[in-house]
Design an enzyme around this catalytic site. Structure first.
Site, mmCIF file in Angstrom:
data_model
loop_
_atom_site.group_PDB
_atom_site.id
_atom_site.type_symbol
_atom_site.label_atom_id
_atom_site.label_comp_id
_atom_site.label_asym_id
_atom_site.label_seq_id
_atom_site.Cartn_x
_atom_site.Cartn_y
_atom_site.Cartn_z
ATOM 1 N N THR A 188 0.765 -1.187 0.000
ATOM 2 C CA THR A 188 -0.103 0.059 0.026
ATOM 3 C C THR A 188 0.643 1.418 -0.035
ATOM 4 O OG1 THR A 188 -0.020 0.163 2.553
ATOM 5 C CG2 THR A 188 -1.716 -1.253 1.363
ATOM 6 N N GLU A 333 -5.539 -4.304 -0.536
ATOM 7 C CA GLU A 333 -5.668 -5.430 0.228
ATOM 8 C C GLU A 333 -6.824 -6.288 -0.248
ATOM 9 O OE1 GLU A 333 -5.350 -2.295 0.905
ATOM 10 O OE2 GLU A 333 -4.573 -2.114 3.115
ATOM 11 N N LYS A 440 -15.877 16.421 10.753
ATOM 12 C CA LYS A 440 -16.834 16.413 11.793
ATOM 13 C C LYS A 440 -17.151 17.896 12.268
ATOM 14 C CE LYS A 440 -18.150 13.327 15.475
ATOM 15 N NZ LYS A 440 -18.070 12.204 16.192
ATOM 16 N N TRP A 445 -21.124 14.656 10.734
ATOM 17 C CA TRP A 445 -20.243 14.191 9.648
ATOM 18 C C TRP A 445 -20.550 15.045 8.357
ATOM 19 C CZ3 TRP A 445 -16.231 12.113 11.543
ATOM 20 C CH2 TRP A 445 -16.166 11.444 12.380
HETATM 21 P P1 ADP Z 1 -3.426 3.645 -1.676
HETATM 22 O O1 ADP Z 1 -4.024 4.696 -2.505
HETATM 23 O O2 ADP Z 1 -3.672 3.712 -0.148
HETATM 24 O O3 ADP Z 1 -2.114 3.005 -2.061
HETATM 25 P P2 ADP Z 1 -5.260 1.890 -2.748
HETATM 26 O O4 ADP Z 1 -5.037 2.046 -4.008
HETATM 27 O O5 ADP Z 1 -5.444 0.321 -2.313
HETATM 28 O O6 ADP Z 1 -4.185 2.476 -1.713
HETATM 29 O O7 ADP Z 1 -6.431 2.562 -2.373
HETATM 30 C C1 ADP Z 1 -7.641 2.085 -1.917
HETATM 31 C C2 ADP Z 1 -8.665 3.216 -1.402
HETATM 32 O O8 ADP Z 1 -8.707 3.958 -2.672
HETATM 33 C C3 ADP Z 1 -10.126 2.823 -1.025
HETATM 34 O O9 ADP Z 1 -9.859 2.141 0.318
HETATM 35 C C4 ADP Z 1 -10.757 3.872 -1.030
HETATM 36 O O10 ADP Z 1 -10.466 4.858 -0.169
HETATM 37 C C5 ADP Z 1 -10.045 4.548 -2.345
HETATM 38 N N1 ADP Z 1 -11.045 4.364 -3.299
HETATM 39 C C6 ADP Z 1 -10.824 3.534 -4.397
HETATM 40 N N2 ADP Z 1 -11.669 3.539 -5.472
HETATM 41 C C7 ADP Z 1 -12.792 4.445 -5.031
HETATM 42 C C8 ADP Z 1 -13.762 4.910 -5.646
HETATM 43 N N3 ADP Z 1 -14.263 4.539 -6.584
HETATM 44 N N4 ADP Z 1 -14.455 5.845 -4.872
HETATM 45 C C9 ADP Z 1 -13.891 6.451 -3.859
HETATM 46 N N5 ADP Z 1 -12.893 5.935 -3.088
HETATM 47 C C10 ADP Z 1 -12.103 4.966 -3.815
#
Ligand code: ADP
Length: 566
Positions: A188, A333, A440, A445
């Site tokens: 990640t 994940e 918040k 929220w």
């Molecule tokens: P990182 O950006 O932490 O490397 P990821 O690419 O795994 O990790 O990101 C996952 C996160 O991206 C999700 O938990 C969510 O918060 C956000 N995300 C992914 N797709 C969407 C979507 N279509 N709409 C809103 N948020 C999204």
């Protein structure tokens, strides 16, 4: 009592190599086209790809690589990177894709944490390799994904990829592996704390590839030509390098040039029907297409995910260009696919407005993933589209632990995503925020995503981010940070007026600040952590003179009882 009866079916393990072997055997002449960093376009077939992946496997084995060893990659989407996907996992080594956009210290941390034995890299990252090598003493060799003519001079000794591959004959049978062995390692991006490793298995990778290919998801088939803009160094390009050989789709790999013009030209030249990427990439592409007065000749559908897709972008694709834009959600994940916004038969007969509202959400799960939202004390919340809570998931392609980390992330067998969401009667999930980005205000929220989506629907706004700003009365109030479109003019008052009647009054941001650009993370999302730091000392106009606080007449109860409006 009768004894339970076992089925009499073959126990064929689900291995990553079987995907490419299938494509090579049954779609042997289907093309893989790559825009190379050398500048030209390379084309070959699934059959060629499998042969070279086998040569690579032989070459790595000759170097002493064993099953279970991690092989890092720092590379764009291209045929050599694809060969490393299959040429490593095919004999039980683990393909560890690394995001080159991270800071070098983070990359060094990741390489060392993964204990990579070799790292393969595109020439673009040669200077980075010279920075990394002294910090990664356990890496036995750095392999340049190039032929001898394109090997750059580095301080670090390198092995030439083509020399390694071409020294082998490809006469190699993929070994039959236990499907529960590790296949890929993806970290990640670690915006808070150190990056964490998600270690996929052969079984999870293949099942995920099936899931991605379903008609309810990408619907990829042998009639498609797929161009993943999402990088192969980010969550396996959302599984497209596996789903394409599974379905026999032609594959187009765009290399390093991801600007609107380069993507458009490649899409047209190769008759691309399907694509996938984050919203920022599509904004760039559509801006180019619109300004140049062009149309898409073959593009039928595109998956948009990774961060919330502004409804305005979905509308533009569909109404202005006749392209089906599919909003999807997932995370590292989860391999990553979780949900997609596609309608069922009955939903397609509802009013256009109702359909649009559903399609703007992150969508329903695909088979293989289960989800729920939970509130305080782990209580499951109703699917009414109003109650919002922590989104938990489970399924065969969801992690049950992080690599080399003994602390289980699971809660009662479910993985907490860190996202906050609603689920409606139709089972459509809508992300309101990442839990750490929620605002918040006076105990209530506010969804930053909804505020941002409305902002980018304004003609003068190119990009927007909404963050929490400290406020003496309400603890936090929303601040909107905006990048204007080139040559567009708009005042903060006009933008705030744009919200009137569209959201509850107390959701309207207190201030608008214009900036030249927003900070982005290594995966192309707005870096809200940085933005919050940047505006930590910002004093909201509403806080300057509390007597004149505009919130006083916005009827904010601050009781914590009002649900977030749909
Ligand atoms: P990182 O950006 O932490 O490397 P990821 O690419 O795994 O990790 O990101 C996952 C996160 O991206 C999700 O938990 C969510 O918060 C956000 N995300 C992914 N797709 C969407 C979507 N279509 N709409 C809103 N948020 C999204």
């Amino acid at each position: 009592m009768t004894t339970p009866l076992r089925g009499q079916m073959m126990d064929v393990p689900l291995t990553v190599s079987s995907l490419l072997a299938h494509a090579s055997r049954f779609f042997g002449t289907t093309e893989i086209v790559s825009k190379r960093i050398e500048g030209d376009v390379h084309r070959y077939t699934y059959r060629d790809c499998e042969k070279r992946a086998k040569q690579l496997a032989q070459g790595l084995i000759a170097l002493g690589v064993e099953a279970g060893d991690r092989i890092g990659t720092l590379a764009w989407n291209g045929y050599r990177h694809l060969e490393t996907y299959y040429g490593t996992t095919g004999f039980g080594a683990v393909c560890h894709t690394i995001n080159p956009r991270l800071f070098p210290e983070q990359i060094a941390y990741i390489v060392n944490h993964a204990d990579d034995r070799y790292v393969m890299f595109d020439a673009t990252f040669a200077a980075l390799v010279d920075v990394l090598a002294p910090q990664c003493p356990n890496v036995q060799g750095w392999i340049a994904l190039a032929d001898d003519a394109h090997l750059l001079r580095l301080a670090t000794p390198v092995i030439g990829y083509e020399a390694l591959v071409c020294a082998q004959d490809g006469d190699f049978d993929w070994p039959v592996l236990d499907e529960r062995l590790a296949s890929y390692l993806c970290y990640t991006s670690g915006t808070t704390g150190n990056p964490k490793g998600a270690l996929y298995s052969h079984r999870s990778t293949v099942l995920h590839a099936y899931g991605v290919s379903l008609p309810n998801a990408s619907g990829l088939s042998a009639r498609d030509c797929a161009l993943p803009v999402v990088p192969m160094f980010h969550v396996n390009a959302w599984g497209i390098p596996h789903a394409a050989p599974l379905t026999g789709a032609k594959l187009v790999l765009p290399g390093k040039d991801l600007d609107g013009k380069s993507l458009y030209e490649l899409m047209e030249a190769e008759h691309v029907t399907y694509s996938a990427g984050v919203p920022t990439v599509w904004l760039g592409l559509l801006n180019y297409v619109r300004e140049a007065g062009l149309r898409f000749g073959s593009l039928e559908r595109t998956v948009i995910g990774g961060s919330a897709c502004p409804p305005a972008l979905l509308r533009m694709f569909r109404d202005d260009y006749g392209v089906q834009a599919i909003h999807g959600w997932g995370m590292t994940e989860m391999s990553p696919l979780g949900t997609v916004s596609r309608l069922n038969r009955e939903q397609t007969m509802r009013s256009p407005d109702e359909q649009r509202r559903l399609l703007e959400k992150q969508g329903h799960v695909i088979y293989g993933v289960d989800m729920k939202i939970v509130g305080d004390g782990g209580r499951e919340l109703p699917w009414d589209g109003v109650a919002f809570g922590d989104l938990h998931v489970r399924g065969p392609w969801v992690i049950d632990g992080y690599f080399r980390n003994d602390v289980s992330p699971l809660i009662d067998g479910w993985f907490p995503t860190g996202d906050v969401a609603t689920i409606d009667h139709d089972g459509f999930m809508r992300i309101t925020d990442r839990s750490k980005d929620l605002i918040k205000s006076g105990g209530e929220w506010i969804s930053s995503i909804e505020i941002e989506n409305l902002a980018v629907a304004h003609a003068a706004v190119a990009e927007a981010a909404c963050i929490a700003c400290a406020h003496p009365n309400w603890k936090e109030r929303p601040l909107l940070v905006v990048v204007k479109r080139p040559n567009a003019d708009v005042t903060p008052e006009e933008l705030l007026g744009f919200y009137e009647g569209k959201v509850a009054k107390w959701w309207i941001p207190d201030d608008v600040v214009f900036v030249d650009e927003l900070p982005h993370t290594a995966t192309g999302k707005v870096n809200k952590l940085r933005l919050r730091e940047q505006f930590r000392d910002h004093i909201l106009s509403s806080a300057r003179n509390i007597e004149n606080c505009p919130l006083a007449d916005r009827g904010m109860a601050g009781s914590g009882s009002t649900p977030v409006p749909e």
